[in-house]
Design a protein around this motif. Structure first.
Motif, mmCIF file in Angstrom:
data_model
loop_
_atom_site.group_PDB
_atom_site.id
_atom_site.type_symbol
_atom_site.label_atom_id
_atom_site.label_comp_id
_atom_site.label_asym_id
_atom_site.label_seq_id
_atom_site.Cartn_x
_atom_site.Cartn_y
_atom_site.Cartn_z
ATOM 1 N N PHE A 1 0.484 -6.288 -6.462
ATOM 2 C CA PHE A 1 -0.471 -5.207 -6.193
ATOM 3 C C PHE A 1 -0.051 -4.398 -4.967
ATOM 4 O O PHE A 1 0.494 -4.937 -4.016
ATOM 5 N N LYS A 2 -0.322 -3.114 -5.035
ATOM 6 C CA LYS A 2 0.055 -2.219 -3.953
ATOM 7 C C LYS A 2 -0.760 -2.513 -2.701
ATOM 8 O O LYS A 2 -0.264 -2.388 -1.582
ATOM 9 N N HIS A 3 -2.021 -2.897 -2.882
ATOM 10 C CA HIS A 3 -2.867 -3.231 -1.734
ATOM 11 C C HIS A 3 -3.460 -4.610 -1.964
ATOM 12 O O HIS A 3 -4.626 -4.754 -2.328
ATOM 13 N N PRO A 4 -2.640 -5.650 -1.748
ATOM 14 C CA PRO A 4 -3.117 -7.018 -2.043
ATOM 15 C C PRO A 4 -4.208 -7.452 -1.070
ATOM 16 O O PRO A 4 -4.338 -6.889 0.009
ATOM 17 N N LYS B 1 -8.999 -1.953 3.670
ATOM 18 C CA LYS B 1 -9.148 -0.692 4.404
ATOM 19 C C LYS B 1 -8.616 0.497 3.623
ATOM 20 O O LYS B 1 -8.948 1.645 3.903
ATOM 21 N N ASP B 2 -7.745 0.231 2.659
ATOM 22 C CA ASP B 2 -7.148 1.340 1.907
ATOM 23 C C ASP B 2 -8.164 1.979 0.968
ATOM 24 O O ASP B 2 -8.973 1.273 0.351
ATOM 25 N N ALA B 3 -8.082 3.286 0.856
ATOM 26 C CA ALA B 3 -8.993 3.999 -0.040
ATOM 27 C C ALA B 3 -8.726 3.582 -1.485
ATOM 28 O O ALA B 3 -7.567 3.451 -1.895
ATOM 29 N N GLY B 4 -9.798 3.396 -2.254
ATOM 30 C CA GLY B 4 -9.648 3.032 -3.667
ATOM 31 C C GLY B 4 -10.288 1.699 -3.985
ATOM 32 O O GLY B 4 -11.107 1.191 -3.224
ATOM 33 N N TYR B 5 -9.894 1.130 -5.124
ATOM 34 C CA TYR B 5 -10.512 -0.096 -5.635
ATOM 35 C C TYR B 5 -9.474 -1.219 -5.724
ATOM 36 O O TYR B 5 -9.683 -2.201 -6.423
ATOM 37 N N SER B 6 -8.321 -1.041 -5.019
ATOM 38 C CA SER B 6 -7.263 -2.065 -4.983
ATOM 39 C C SER B 6 -6.747 -2.434 -6.365
ATOM 40 O O SER B 6 -6.242 -3.545 -6.579
ATOM 41 N N THR B 7 -6.879 -1.532 -7.324
ATOM 42 C CA THR B 7 -6.497 -1.821 -8.713
ATOM 43 C C THR B 7 -5.045 -1.457 -9.035
ATOM 44 O O THR B 7 -4.547 -1.814 -10.102
ATOM 45 N N GLU B 8 -4.400 -0.741 -8.111
ATOM 46 C CA GLU B 8 -3.057 -0.248 -8.446
ATOM 47 C C GLU B 8 -2.002 -1.346 -8.350
ATOM 48 O O GLU B 8 -1.892 -2.040 -7.346
#
Lengths: 449, 449
Positions: free
Chosen positions: A401-404, A416-423
């Motif tokens: 995942f890009k934002h684990p 903290k990253d914008a989004g739903y951590s799904t990428e």
């Protein structure tokens, strides 16, 4: 508000060969290859905005979910994301009540897993374009907008839109402190499921348990249900390692019938598990109520939810007091929309029982940890305000995942990253695509397929 | 016993453009194209034996069920049909509990519909090779063999294998008379659903109702739930035509929430319906119990089942007295195997209520009439021995079956051809294959797709 017309929907069959190491194995799922149907929405937005959605699967059958996602595509294509999230209730209803597709659901199994992935792929860019992680988007949203995302069909006998708004309004008190002094400072408490899969030999179990203790874990779950003598040996082994102060939970993954569940768990009661998870069929509300009643004198609660297929089942589990710990799943239910309704029902019902129905979500798999952390943080900050809850944690596949997730001192730290951590990472998807990704090509060649 | 190794499984996406005429339309399914995933098992048996199985769908989404059937194929291919039916419980368990596939079910939605088609495709050749229609195969089977086809997982708290055998043994009394003097002579009583689809204008409704009266029909079902004033007008119209002596039933197809169901049906009570069908979500056992309780003083029963996804749901509906009339569906449940368990549970529970839980199956669609008639005749002859039951009838699409149902004086006459009446005409399948059959090619070209 988010904007961008959906110009393309693609869906990928991504599989990880976890069965090779016995990871994820339990009494009913002996050889899972943790997998996902991974949805990418492309838009014509100037910033190149994309929506990523995911639903967790176990290997075979991922292609069936992929097929269902494609069947839902006409409901998404050429729509503006602004219109979708601007009438999220309507969009949810459209996806889940298509007059032809609902026959093969409705709101359950394959089509509901597919709907969850598509819905998440709409939530993610909304949070992204607002520049917030999803949990913060939800926390900052006014109650009226938030409940407008929920389809109350079939639950108005226990929770109306007005009651849901009122719950959210009442939970405003202390919200700022819960964000800053608790979540941002300490994170959300977790327990580990990484040590005691059913396929792990005792030596592996010991080693993983010992490592987990070093990493500050204090709550441990063990898979049970296939063989009583094995269960007793493994529980003894873990209990000896963690000592009487730390917490043990047991998970049978639906292995038993109702009378068998009571009998079997009674024989494991000496290990003082906090809960026994999925003792029987997730469809059996009255069965779980019977198990709950029988185990209450032993101080053992029932936990259930990862395979409960929609809000109607949760409504009844709460009504029948069939569970003590409520385990939502971000992909089994219809994404954020339906999970919100369950969190609010749990809050509504909490005064009916001394134990307050703590929500302790199901995580693990592929991406479940990444997604559900947002929901549970929102729950703590804006709904439950309760500290008796904990989240599952499994320590694999996050690297794709890009934002684990970030775990510190056995707690989930707020993303903290914008989004739903799904990428997911593009390269991970490419390599693990089934059957044509590099990883599978090699494996299938080796197996002579 | 049947024999023949399964050498090939093919599955066809067959669709009929019924939405063009408003047939099959109701408050939740406004434009169904009655369809089927149609399974053909080829064998290496000397007599060229084939197995035909079918599951009913509504158009879009049939391709998803087809995909799921293909996912199940490895469990069938290269197996001998004799081994399959010789351990039918084991085979049922294998199909429904595949360690990877069960995650996207289990025993519900797409994968369960697919399993039903595959299981039926194994029952059909068994009956065929025994030279009997399926109902007769079941009626002649000894109780022990019969219950060995049932997976009792998750229902042993209400029905054990021994109890099931005992029920079958006790029902031996009068069996011969029920076959000869009742079924073969008079058939199984039916009611018609052909007059009052929601999409039918009043003139059509009147005309069809008048024709049905001429054809000796005495029980009529009307679709309700979309608009109260329309419902009142249509019910009045039918009631005027059929008079006070004939029976009216209402079907809301899950349109209401629990409080709304009670309120709405109360406003239709003057038409004295025997039952109100699917008032709310088929997952809502406790909700249906509440509706049942509220409507009992009005003399209106609740009927439900066509979208109840497995035996665990029926177990609870019976336990909670949530229904009065139990409506099995030959394809929603896991074929004959799972339907047997529900018929036996209904029998076990009948003494608990004055009304005895009559089984009044869901039929119609594509092939449901052809299949379910076998089950209900078996039920009357070998299980319930009760005459207060009736079967739905819908008068379309039978011409596509090789052995269509035979209706005489508003009754199903027992099928005489060996097999399970599942075989479709080759030409019908070919012409209605989606999207490449002749019928669809023309329609899609006309629609510019």
């Amino acid at each position: 508000m988010v904007h961008g017309r959906v110009s393309r929907l693609s869906v990928h069959d991504v599989r990880f060969p976890t069965s090779l190491g016995g990871h994820g194995s339990d009494a009913m799922h002996t050889d899972p290859d943790y997998s996902a149907a991974y949805v990418v929405l492309e838009t014509d937005a100037e910033d190149g905005l994309k929506g990523y959605g995911i639903t967790f699967t176990l290997g075979r059958g991922t292609e069936v979910v992929v097929c269902a996602v494609n069947a839902l595509a006409p409901h998404v294509l050429n729509k503006d994301l602004g219109d979708i999230v601007g009438d999220f209730r309507g969009f949810y209803r459209q996806l889940t009540s298509d007059g032809q597709l609902r026959w093969i659901g409705a709101e359950k199994g394959v089509v509901h897993l597919a709907a969850a992935a598509v819905l998440s792929a709409a939530w993610a860019p909304w949070a992204k374009q607002e520049g917030k992680p999803l949990w913060k988007l939800l926390v900052d949203m006014d109650p009226q907008t938030l409940v407008s995302c929920i389809d109350f069909r079939y639950i108005t006998d226990v929770l109306t839109e007005e009651e849901a708004c009122e719950i959210l309004r009442q939970s405003q008190v202390g919200k700022k402190e819960r964000v800053e002094e608790q979540m941002l400072a300490h994170g959300y408490p977790a327990y580990t499921m990484s040590c005691a899969w059913l396929g792990h030999p005792d030596a592996t179990l010991k080693q993983l348990c010992s490592e987990a203790l070093k990493d500050s874990w204090t709550r441990f779950k063990v898979k049970v249900g296939a063989n009583l003598q094995d269960d007793i040996r493994r529980c003894q082994l873990i209990k000896n390692m963690i000592g009487p102060e730390k917490t043990l939970m047991m998970d049978a993954n639906q292995r038993w019938d109702v009378p068998e569940a009571v009998e079997w768990v009674t024989k494991l009661a000496e290990f003082k598990p906090l809960w026994t998870e999925e003792p029987t069929s997730p469809d059996d509300i009255l069965g779980h109520a019977a198990v709950s009643k029988a185990l209450a004198p032993l101080g053992i609660g029932v936990a259930i939810g990862e395979q409960c297929h929609n809000r109607v089942i949760f409504k009844q589990l709460l009504e029948a007091k069939a569970l003590k710990f409520l385990q939502i799943d971000s992909c089994r239910l219809g994404s954020v929309n339906e999970n919100l309704s369950v969190l609010l029902m749990a809050k509504k019902f909490e005064i009916r029982v001394p134990w307050g129905f703590p929500v302790c979500p199901h995580l693990g798999g592929v991406g479940l940890c990444e997604l559900v952390q947002h929901l549970i943080m929102f729950d703590f900050i804006s709904v439950s305000a309760s500290q008796d809850r904990m989240c599952e944690y499994v320590d694999h596949l996050h690297e794709h995942f890009k934002h684990p997730v970030l775990i510190r001192e056995a707690s989930y730290m707020p993303p903290k990253d914008a989004g739903y951590s799904t990428e997911m990472k593009e390269d991970s998807v490419k390599r693990h695509r089934y059957p044509d990704g590099e990883v599978w090509k090699k494996l299938l060649t080796a197996q002579g397929n």
